[in-house]
Scaffold this active site. Structure first.
Site, mmCIF file in Angstrom:
data_model
loop_
_atom_site.group_PDB
_atom_site.id
_atom_site.type_symbol
_atom_site.label_atom_id
_atom_site.label_comp_id
_atom_site.label_asym_id
_atom_site.label_seq_id
_atom_site.Cartn_x
_atom_site.Cartn_y
_atom_site.Cartn_z
ATOM 1 N N ARG A 178 0.840 -1.200 -0.095
ATOM 2 C CA ARG A 178 0.108 -0.045 0.023
ATOM 3 C C ARG A 178 0.951 1.231 0.061
ATOM 4 N NH1 ARG A 178 -2.269 -3.782 -1.300
ATOM 5 N NH2 ARG A 178 -4.275 -4.437 -0.298
ATOM 6 N N SER A 231 -11.373 -2.027 2.381
ATOM 7 C CA SER A 231 -10.564 -2.352 3.730
ATOM 8 C C SER A 231 -10.234 -1.074 4.129
ATOM 9 C CB SER A 231 -9.509 -3.169 3.276
ATOM 10 O OG SER A 231 -9.709 -4.424 2.789
ATOM 11 N N GLU A 301 -6.035 2.693 5.824
ATOM 12 C CA GLU A 301 -5.722 2.992 4.396
ATOM 13 C C GLU A 301 -6.457 4.131 3.904
ATOM 14 O OE1 GLU A 301 -6.519 -0.258 1.429
ATOM 15 O OE2 GLU A 301 -5.663 -1.765 2.785
#
Length: 305
Positions: A178, A231, A301
């Site tokens: 990420r 997510s 995130e």
């Protein structure tokens, strides 16, 4: 906030592709959030470069928001310019016989995958069902099922915070879980304008079949229908955020209209009427309880502006 003079100058730069005092809830997949002083939709690299140069001269804060799938604007709003790439940034070209696909940073992932399916190009099927834009997905290095978006990436065109345009090739950037970085660049002030991927030749049937398999796997594990950002937390090294949240007994936990999904504990969903404040408060409650139980701090995130 923007002055009337700044609004006029932005309208001169962007024409009809700028709006002022815009609620961001319709532009974020969580369907919540405050207002932006301006929402601009530059149509090409020249217009984007001019816009960023103007922001720099006027000391105006800005942020590129992709398609809002990993974003939440706080209820008090954003006193600057939010940017959504449109027009020429949403095009897809390439040379199928060589496995090359060129996609603008504003192109939807779903449109990129549809192009790959039609052309019989394999390598991105694992992205099926992930919302968002191509540029935003590079910036976050989106991934699933042990794959990440940058695996097939071979070239980028970027626009930096001062409006400069440059092209980069594989090896000039660093990628991780990420994360996507370039030495010497502030990625918060860098926009992915265009991407080039090298994919594998296959058939439309095989590519479409693989996409359906990944989509089925995703839908079996993720909450249906309710707005979410996907997510919410990054997986800590060697573990899964969803497992930690579930072990903390937080499935179904609510703050106002925000809820930890009973289906997948790493999803915070808008169960109806959630505000950005509800979502942030629930995020913090989850972080606190998981850290109290495990000593692990869950990093979101989702970008909170």
């Amino acid at each position: 906030m923007l002055t009337k003079q700044q609004q006029r100058e932005l309208a001169d730069l962007c024409g009809p592709n700028v709006a002022f005092d815009v609620s961001m809830a319709p532009f974020c997949t969580l369907r919540a959030g405050g207002k932006a002083a301006a929402l601009a939709g530059p149509q090409d690299v020249e217009q984007l470069s001019a816009l960023l140069g103007y922001c720099r001269r006027e000391s105006l804060p800005w942020r590129c928001i992709g398609r809002g799938s990993n974003l939440l604007v706080r209820d008090r709003g954003f006193a600057g310019i939010l940017i959504r790439l449109q027009g020429g940034f949403a095009t897809i070209t390439g040379e199928a016989s060589a496995g090359i696909v060129i996609a603008g940073g504003g192109c939807l992932l779903a449109e990129l995958l549809a192009h790959c399916r039609r052309a019989g190009l394999s390598g991105l099927e694992f992205l099926a069902g992930i919302p968002g834009s191509v540029g935003g997905s590079v910036r976050m290095n989106a991934g699933a099922f042990d794959h990440c978006f940058t695996e097939s990436l071979q070239r980028l065109t970027i626009v930096t915070g001062d409006g400069s345009v440059c092209t980069m090739t594989q090896g000039e950037w660093k990628e991780g879980y990420r994360s996507f970085t370039v030495d010497g660049l502030d990625m918060e002030k860098t926009i992915i304008a265009e991407t080039e991927f090298r994919l594998l030749r296959s058939t439309s049937e095989q590519v479409g079949g693989m996409m359906q398999e990944f989509l089925h796997l995703r839908r079996a594990k993720q909450p249906p229908s309710m707005p979410s950002a996907g997510s919410f937390f990054k997986n800590p090294v060697g573990d899964f955020a969803g497992r930690l949240v579930e072990e903390a007994g937080l499935k179904g936990e609510r703050v106002g209209g925000a809820m930890v999904s009973p289906v997948h504990a790493n999803f915070i969903v808008n169960a109806g009427g959630a505000t950005a404040t509800d979502i942030v408060c629930l995020m913090r409650r989850v972080q606190e309880k998981v850290r109290s139980k495990t000593g692990i701090f869950l990093e979101p995130e989702v970008h909170i502006i």
